[in-house]
Design a protein around this motif. Sequence first.
Motif, short mmCIF file in Angstrom:
data_model
loop_
_atom_site.label_atom_id
_atom_site.label_comp_id
_atom_site.label_asym_id
_atom_site.label_seq_id
_atom_site.Cartn_x
_atom_site.Cartn_y
_atom_site.Cartn_z
N THR A 1 3.76 5.59 10.28
CA THR A 1 2.88 6.72 9.98
C THR A 1 3.53 8.01 10.49
O THR A 1 4.42 7.99 11.34
CB THR A 1 1.50 6.56 10.64
OG1 THR A 1 1.64 6.70 12.06
CG2 THR A 1 0.89 5.20 10.31
N LEU A 2 3.04 9.12 9.98
CA LEU A 2 3.60 10.41 10.41
C LEU A 2 3.29 10.69 11.88
O LEU A 2 4.12 11.25 12.59
CB LEU A 2 3.06 11.53 9.52
CG LEU A 2 3.58 11.50 8.08
CD1 LEU A 2 2.91 12.56 7.24
CD2 LEU A 2 5.09 11.68 8.04
N GLU A 3 2.12 10.30 12.34
CA GLU A 3 1.81 10.49 13.75
C GLU A 3 2.77 9.70 14.63
O GLU A 3 3.21 10.18 15.68
CB GLU A 3 0.36 10.09 14.03
CG GLU A 3 -0.66 11.10 13.52
CD GLU A 3 -2.04 10.86 14.07
OE1 GLU A 3 -2.28 9.75 14.60
OE2 GLU A 3 -2.88 11.76 13.98
N GLN A 4 3.09 8.48 14.22
CA GLN A 4 4.08 7.68 14.97
C GLN A 4 5.45 8.35 14.95
O GLN A 4 6.16 8.38 15.96
CB GLN A 4 4.18 6.27 14.37
CG GLN A 4 2.98 5.40 14.62
CD GLN A 4 3.05 4.09 13.85
OE1 GLN A 4 3.57 4.03 12.73
NE2 GLN A 4 2.53 3.02 14.44
N LEU A 5 5.81 8.90 13.82
CA LEU A 5 7.10 9.56 13.68
C LEU A 5 7.19 10.78 14.59
O LEU A 5 8.20 10.99 15.28
CB LEU A 5 7.30 9.97 12.22
CG LEU A 5 8.70 10.35 11.75
CD1 LEU A 5 9.67 9.20 11.93
CD2 LEU A 5 8.66 10.78 10.30
N PHE A 6 6.13 11.58 14.61
CA PHE A 6 6.13 12.79 15.44
C PHE A 6 6.09 12.47 16.93
O PHE A 6 6.59 13.24 17.74
CB PHE A 6 4.93 13.68 15.08
CG PHE A 6 4.89 14.15 13.66
CD1 PHE A 6 6.05 14.18 12.87
CD2 PHE A 6 3.69 14.58 13.08
CE1 PHE A 6 6.00 14.61 11.55
CE2 PHE A 6 3.64 15.01 11.76
CZ PHE A 6 4.80 15.02 11.00
N ALA A 7 5.51 11.29 17.29
CA ALA A 7 5.40 10.91 18.70
C ALA A 7 6.52 9.97 19.15
O ALA A 7 6.68 9.73 20.35
CB ALA A 7 4.05 10.25 18.95
N GLY A 8 7.29 9.43 18.20
CA GLY A 8 8.32 8.44 18.54
C GLY A 8 7.73 7.10 18.91
O GLY A 8 8.38 6.29 19.59
N ASP A 9 6.51 6.82 18.42
CA ASP A 9 5.76 5.64 18.85
C ASP A 9 5.84 4.52 17.81
O ASP A 9 4.85 4.19 17.15
CB ASP A 9 4.30 6.05 19.12
CG ASP A 9 3.47 4.91 19.67
OD1 ASP A 9 4.05 3.97 20.22
OD2 ASP A 9 2.22 4.97 19.54
N HIS A 10 7.03 3.96 17.62
CA HIS A 10 7.21 2.83 16.72
C HIS A 10 8.52 2.15 17.10
O HIS A 10 9.49 2.80 17.48
CB HIS A 10 7.26 3.31 15.27
CG HIS A 10 7.17 2.20 14.25
ND1 HIS A 10 8.24 1.39 13.94
CD2 HIS A 10 6.13 1.77 13.49
CE1 HIS A 10 7.87 0.52 13.02
NE2 HIS A 10 6.60 0.72 12.73
N GLU A 11 8.54 0.83 16.98
CA GLU A 11 9.72 0.08 17.43
C GLU A 11 10.98 0.42 16.64
O GLU A 11 12.10 0.22 17.13
CB GLU A 11 9.45 -1.43 17.34
CG GLU A 11 9.14 -1.93 15.93
CD GLU A 11 8.83 -3.41 15.89
OE1 GLU A 11 8.76 -3.96 14.77
OE2 GLU A 11 8.65 -4.01 16.96
N LEU A 12 10.84 0.93 15.43
CA LEU A 12 12.00 1.30 14.63
C LEU A 12 12.55 2.68 14.99
O LEU A 12 13.62 3.06 14.51
CB LEU A 12 11.66 1.27 13.14
CG LEU A 12 11.36 -0.10 12.52
CD1 LEU A 12 10.98 0.04 11.06
CD2 LEU A 12 12.55 -1.04 12.68
N LEU A 13 11.84 3.43 15.82
CA LEU A 13 12.23 4.80 16.14
C LEU A 13 12.97 4.86 17.48
O LEU A 13 12.50 4.31 18.47
CB LEU A 13 11.00 5.71 16.19
CG LEU A 13 10.20 5.84 14.90
CD1 LEU A 13 8.92 6.62 15.15
CD2 LEU A 13 11.03 6.53 13.82
N GLU A 14 14.09 5.55 17.49
CA GLU A 14 14.83 5.76 18.73
C GLU A 14 14.26 6.92 19.55
O GLU A 14 14.47 7.00 20.76
CB GLU A 14 16.30 6.05 18.42
CG GLU A 14 17.03 4.87 17.80
CD GLU A 14 18.47 5.19 17.45
OE1 GLU A 14 18.92 6.33 17.75
OE2 GLU A 14 19.14 4.32 16.88
N LYS A 15 13.53 7.83 18.90
CA LYS A 15 12.99 9.01 19.55
C LYS A 15 11.92 9.63 18.65
O LYS A 15 11.71 9.16 17.53
CB LYS A 15 14.10 10.04 19.81
CG LYS A 15 14.89 10.43 18.55
CD LYS A 15 15.92 11.50 18.82
CE LYS A 15 15.28 12.86 18.95
NZ LYS A 15 16.25 13.96 19.00
N ALA A 16 11.25 10.65 19.15
CA ALA A 16 10.31 11.40 18.34
C ALA A 16 11.05 12.42 17.48
O ALA A 16 12.10 12.93 17.87
CB ALA A 16 9.31 12.13 19.24
#
Length: 491
Positions: free
Chosen positions: A293-308
Motif C-alpha cells: 500500500t502507499l502508506e506502507q511505502l511512505f512509512a517503509g513498513d513492508h518486508e519488501l522495502l529496504e526503507k521508506a
Amino acid sequence: MEQKLSIYNTLTRTKEIFEPLHAPHVGMYVCGPTVYSDAHLGHARHGVTFDLLFRYLQHIGYKVRYVRNITDVGHLENEEGSGEDRIAKKARLEQLEPMEVVQYYSNRYHKVMNDLNTLPPSIEPHASGHIIEQIESIKEILKNGYAYESNGSVYFDVEKYNKDYDYGILSHRNIEEMLNTTRDLDGQEEKRSKVDFALWKKASPEHIMRWPSPWSDGFPGWHLECSTMSIKYLGKEFDIHGGGLDLMFPHHECEIAQNTAMEKHQVVKYWMHNNMITIAGQKMARSLGNFITLEQLFAGDHELLEKAYSPMTVRFFILQAHYRSTVDFSNEALQAAEKGLSRLLDAYARLDKIVVSESSSVKVQDIRQKCYDALNDDLNSAIVIANLSEAAAIINSAVADKVKLTTEDVVELKGIFDTFLFSILGIRNDSSIGNSSNNEAFSKAIDLLLDIRQKAKENKDWATSDQIRNKLSEAGFDIKDGKDGTEWKLK
C-alpha cells in the motif's frame, strides 16, 4: 507558441492530434477507486498519470472538467459479475455499515493522493448517489432493444448489440472467441448468453445494499455507473475517458456498448489507459504477498522495502516512465529515482550561486521547447525529465565555472524548472527538509552548527570540526565543503 497535444487513442491504436469537441473546454472522465481497501502502487500510477494530463491540458489553455468517480456499489468479486459486492463483503466482515467502509477508505485514498500532490478532480460522484440516473439509463437501453429482463435482473444483450455495432471495438476481441472462452458460472442461468453482463441485479435476501426499481429491489451493475455519470456531467459527447489498462476489458468495452445502446453513437472521442506496475515481473496481488500500500511505502513498513520512500520520490519514479509502459518496482529503482530527483532539486537550489557573465558559452533556450515537444508527443514525461537533467547539468557546470551563463539564461533555467518540474510534473519542492520554508528554524539550527564548525576549523580545532561533521553525517546529512563555503542537504 501554441502547443498541440498528440495522444495515443486506444480505440484506433494510433497517435492523433488532440482536438477537443468543445474547445477551449475539455471533458475528461477517469475511473476512480473501488473504496474497500487501502490505495496501492497501482492507484499511485493511475492518479499521477491523469493528474499529469489534467495539469498539462490546463497549462496549454484548456478549461478542463475532470470527473473521477468513486465506486461504492455494484462491483462484485468476479469480473464476470458474480460473487458478493466487494464493499458489502467488507462491511459484513468488519460489522460496519457499507457507507462506513466507503467513507473510511475514501478518506485514506484522498490523503495519499494529496501526499502525491495530485490535484482534486472537478467533480467526484459516487455510484450510490446516482441510482435514479442509472435506472433511467437501463430504461433507455431496454427501449432501444439491447437489454432484457430476467427474474428481476436486467442484462445487456451482447450478441444483439454486436449485430448492429461492434462489441470488442476497444479491446479488439472477437465475440465468437469470447463465447468459447468465457466460463459458465453458477447462478447465471437467467442470462441468454454467457457474455451478457448485468445492468441491474436482483438482490438476494441477505444482500445489504439494495434499492427499489421497476424490476426488483436490487443494485446496478458495475459497468453502468461510469456510462451514466460521465454522460450526466460531461454530455452525450465528450473528449477523454481514462483508466488503468486492466479496465479496458470488460469494463470500458461494456461502457462503449452501453453508451452506444443509449445514444446510438460513440460518446467518447479518446480512450487512454495507463499500464500497470509490476513487482519482480509479477502483477501485484495480495495472494502473492507482494501487495504494497502507499502508506506502507511512505512509512517503509513492508518486508519488501529496504526503507521508506517519500511521496515525491514515488511520483518521480512513476513519471520517469511513459504512462503506457510497464514499470517494475524495486528498491533499486526507487532509490535511483530518489537520487535523480535530488539532483534536480539540488541544481535548482544552486541557481542563485551562479556568477553571471556578459555572454553565454552554452545554449539553454531550446530546452523549454524540447520539454513541450515531449509532452505533446503523448505525454512523454520520461523525455521531459531527461531534458531537465540536461538543464541541471548546465547549472552545475556554471556553478563550477566550467560554462558561462547570462542573467537571461539563469532566469530561463529557473522558469523551465518552475514550469515543467513543479507545475506540470507536479513535484513539490519539499523533498529536502533543509530547503523548505516550513522548516526555517530547523535550517537555522543546522547553519549554526556549521558556523561553529567553521570557527573550529579557523582555530585549527580539527577534533571539534570533525566531530560536528561526523555527527551530522550520522544523523542523515550530506555535508560538502566548497570554495564558496559549506553546503548541506539531507541524504
